[in-house]
Design a protein around this motif. Structure first.
Motif, PDB file in Angstrom:
ATOM      1  N   ALA A  42       0.842  -1.205   0.000  1.00  0.00           N
ATOM      2  CA  ALA A  42       0.000   0.000   0.000  1.00  0.00           C
ATOM      3  C   ALA A  42       0.876   1.253   0.000  1.00  0.00           C
ATOM      4  O   ALA A  42       0.599   2.213  -0.740  1.00  0.00           O
ATOM      5  N   ARG A  43       1.942   1.249   0.806  1.00  0.00           N
ATOM      6  CA  ARG A  43       2.850   2.402   0.826  1.00  0.00           C
ATOM      7  C   ARG A  43       3.494   2.605  -0.540  1.00  0.00           C
ATOM      8  O   ARG A  43       3.665   3.745  -0.991  1.00  0.00           O
ATOM      9  N   ALA A  44       3.847   1.504  -1.206  1.00  0.00           N
ATOM     10  CA  ALA A  44       4.449   1.607  -2.541  1.00  0.00           C
ATOM     11  C   ALA A  44       3.457   2.221  -3.534  1.00  0.00           C
ATOM     12  O   ALA A  44       3.824   3.091  -4.332  1.00  0.00           O
ATOM     13  N   VAL A  45       2.209   1.782  -3.474  1.00  0.00           N
ATOM     14  CA  VAL A  45       1.181   2.323  -4.375  1.00  0.00           C
ATOM     15  C   VAL A  45       0.981   3.814  -4.123  1.00  0.00           C
ATOM     16  O   VAL A  45       0.839   4.607  -5.053  1.00  0.00           O
ATOM     17  N   LEU A  46       0.976   4.194  -2.849  1.00  0.00           N
ATOM     18  CA  LEU A  46       0.743   5.583  -2.472  1.00  0.00           C
ATOM     19  C   LEU A  46       1.999   6.445  -2.577  1.00  0.00           C
ATOM     20  O   LEU A  46       1.916   7.673  -2.551  1.00  0.00           O
ATOM     21  N   GLY A  47       3.166   5.809  -2.651  1.00  0.00           N
ATOM     22  CA  GLY A  47       4.425   6.548  -2.718  1.00  0.00           C
ATOM     23  C   GLY A  47       4.783   7.237  -1.419  1.00  0.00           C
ATOM     24  O   GLY A  47       5.246   8.377  -1.417  1.00  0.00           O
ATOM     25  N   THR A  51       5.746   6.443   8.341  1.00  0.00           N
ATOM     26  CA  THR A  51       5.204   7.540   9.145  1.00  0.00           C
ATOM     27  C   THR A  51       4.021   8.196   8.445  1.00  0.00           C
ATOM     28  O   THR A  51       2.969   8.431   9.045  1.00  0.00           O
ATOM     29  N   ASP A  52       4.198   8.464   7.149  1.00  0.00           N
ATOM     30  CA  ASP A  52       3.110   9.058   6.375  1.00  0.00           C
ATOM     31  C   ASP A  52       1.890   8.142   6.370  1.00  0.00           C
ATOM     32  O   ASP A  52       0.744   8.599   6.488  1.00  0.00           O
ATOM     33  N   ALA A  53       2.142   6.842   6.246  1.00  0.00           N
ATOM     34  CA  ALA A  53       1.045   5.871   6.239  1.00  0.00           C
ATOM     35  C   ALA A  53       0.281   5.895   7.560  1.00  0.00           C
ATOM     36  O   ALA A  53      -0.945   5.755   7.576  1.00  0.00           O
ATOM     37  N   SER A  54       0.995   6.081   8.657  1.00  0.00           N
ATOM     38  CA  SER A  54       0.324   6.148   9.964  1.00  0.00           C
ATOM     39  C   SER A  54      -0.626   7.334  10.033  1.00  0.00           C
ATOM     40  O   SER A  54      -1.736   7.229  10.558  1.00  0.00           O
ATOM     41  N   ILE A  55      -0.198   8.454   9.494  1.00  0.00           N
ATOM     42  CA  ILE A  55      -1.057   9.643   9.484  1.00  0.00           C
ATOM     43  C   ILE A  55      -2.284   9.395   8.611  1.00  0.00           C
ATOM     44  O   ILE A  55      -3.414   9.695   9.007  1.00  0.00           O
ATOM     45  N   LEU A  56      -2.062   8.820   7.424  1.00  0.00           N
ATOM     46  CA  LEU A  56      -3.208   8.539   6.549  1.00  0.00           C
ATOM     47  C   LEU A  56      -4.176   7.562   7.198  1.00  0.00           C
ATOM     48  O   LEU A  56      -5.390   7.715   7.070  1.00  0.00           O
ATOM     49  N   ALA A  57      -3.648   6.565   7.897  1.00  0.00           N
ATOM     50  CA  ALA A  57      -4.514   5.570   8.551  1.00  0.00           C
ATOM     51  C   ALA A  57      -5.401   6.228   9.599  1.00  0.00           C
ATOM     52  O   ALA A  57      -6.601   5.931   9.687  1.00  0.00           O
ATOM     53  N   VAL A  58      -4.827   7.110  10.391  1.00  0.00           N
ATOM     54  CA  VAL A  58      -5.612   7.788  11.428  1.00  0.00           C
ATOM     55  C   VAL A  58      -6.666   8.688  10.780  1.00  0.00           C
ATOM     56  O   VAL A  58      -7.813   8.722  11.220  1.00  0.00           O
ATOM     57  N   LEU A  59      -6.282   9.373   9.729  1.00  0.00           N
ATOM     58  CA  LEU A  59      -7.253  10.239   9.050  1.00  0.00           C
ATOM     59  C   LEU A  59      -8.345   9.439   8.361  1.00  0.00           C
ATOM     60  O   LEU A  59      -9.504   9.876   8.319  1.00  0.00           O
ATOM     61  N   TYR A  60      -8.011   8.288   7.828  1.00  0.00           N
ATOM     62  CA  TYR A  60      -9.025   7.452   7.187  1.00  0.00           C
ATOM     63  C   TYR A  60     -10.082   7.037   8.207  1.00  0.00           C
ATOM     64  O   TYR A  60     -11.272   6.994   7.928  1.00  0.00           O
ATOM     65  N   GLU A  61      -9.618   6.782   9.415  1.00  0.00           N
ATOM     66  CA  GLU A  61     -10.510   6.341  10.489  1.00  0.00           C
ATOM     67  C   GLU A  61     -11.312   7.499  11.082  1.00  0.00           C
ATOM     68  O   GLU A  61     -12.494   7.364  11.374  1.00  0.00           O
ATOM     69  N   ARG A  62     -10.692   8.648  11.267  1.00  0.00           N
ATOM     70  CA  ARG A  62     -11.315   9.753  12.008  1.00  0.00           C
ATOM     71  C   ARG A  62     -11.864  10.880  11.142  1.00  0.00           C
ATOM     72  O   ARG A  62     -12.400  11.852  11.683  1.00  0.00           O
ATOM     73  N   GLU A  63     -11.656  10.831   9.836  1.00  0.00           N
ATOM     74  CA  GLU A  63     -12.160  11.847   8.909  1.00  0.00           C
ATOM     75  C   GLU A  63     -11.331  13.122   8.885  1.00  0.00           C
ATOM     76  O   GLU A  63     -10.963  13.589   7.828  1.00  0.00           O
ATOM     77  N   GLN A  64     -11.061  13.739  10.050  1.00  0.00           N
ATOM     78  CA  GLN A  64     -10.249  14.953  10.074  1.00  0.00           C
ATOM     79  C   GLN A  64      -9.539  15.062  11.413  1.00  0.00           C
ATOM     80  O   GLN A  64     -10.015  14.552  12.422  1.00  0.00           O
ATOM     81  N   LEU A  65      -8.378  15.729  11.406  1.00  0.00           N
ATOM     82  CA  LEU A  65      -7.566  15.930  12.608  1.00  0.00           C
ATOM     83  C   LEU A  65      -6.815  17.240  12.488  1.00  0.00           C
ATOM     84  O   LEU A  65      -6.530  17.696  11.379  1.00  0.00           O
ATOM     85  N   THR A  66      -6.436  17.796  13.623  1.00  0.00           N
ATOM     86  CA  THR A  66      -5.461  18.876  13.603  1.00  0.00           C
ATOM     87  C   THR A  66      -4.081  18.222  13.568  1.00  0.00           C
ATOM     88  O   THR A  66      -3.932  17.020  13.828  1.00  0.00           O
ATOM     89  N   ALA A  67      -3.067  19.016  13.285  1.00  0.00           N
ATOM     90  CA  ALA A  67      -1.699  18.483  13.267  1.00  0.00           C
ATOM     91  C   ALA A  67      -1.327  17.950  14.655  1.00  0.00           C
ATOM     92  O   ALA A  67      -0.695  16.891  14.771  1.00  0.00           O
TER      93      ALA A  67
END
Length: 166
Positions: A42-47, A51-67
């Motif tokens: 998945a990381r390869a597909v997304l480039g 660490t970036d994948a962890s952020i995307l995973a949390v956002l996928y689950e929660r919809e939106q976050l502050t930094a």
């Protein structure tokens, strides 16, 4: 990553029990490795990196976050999180939009293209995994759940221990 199976030590028990415990431990390690293989692809597909994948995973689950919320969720320093967010915005995976509750803050949101791609990657796994679990009895599901919850807590505690070795 070190092969976990070389690390298994089974205490002295009956030979049948030792084999059963070892088989369960190996199955858990192999499951984790297989999930890691999916995440790597998945990381390869997304480039992106882990660490970036962890952020995307949390956002996928929660919809939106502050930094700040993203940093806390993935247990990363604010500076490192900010760098990762900049990469993800530049790559077209995230947008920063004004927080509807406080216009002085920005919230992070997945782009529609990234949300769609993450769904294409992970939702079939979730659907098939749920179907597999439907074959288990309620008691078996309680055991599986207890094992996974305790195993997760164990892994996170050891992640903290290893982090302290730096």
């Amino acid at each position: 990553m070190i092969a976990y199976r070389k690390l298994f030590r089974v205490s002295k028990q009956s030979p049948e029990r030792e084999l059963l415990v070892e088989r369960a431990a190996r199955a858990a390690a192999d499951f984790g490795a297989a999930a890691g293989a999916v995440d790597e692809q998945a990381r390869a597909v997304l480039g992106i990196n882990p660490t970036d994948a962890s952020i995307l995973a949390v956002l996928y689950e929660r919809e939106q976050l502050t930094a700040g919320e993203a940093a806390a969720a993935i247990r990363l320093s604010p500076a490192a999180t900010s760098t990762a967010i900049q990469r993800l915005v530049a790559a077209g995976h995230l947008t920063r939009t004004p927080d509807p509750a406080d216009r002085r803050r920005a919230v992070l949101v997945l782009t529609e293209a990234t949300r769609t791609l993450l769904a294409a990657i992970y939702e079939p796994i979730g659907d098939e995994g749920t179907a597999l679990l439907a074959d288990y009895t309620d008691d078996e599901l309680r055991v599986v759940t207890r094992f996974l919850e305790r195993g997760r807590a164990l892994q996170l505690a050891h992640a903290d221990r290893v982090r302290a070795l730096r």
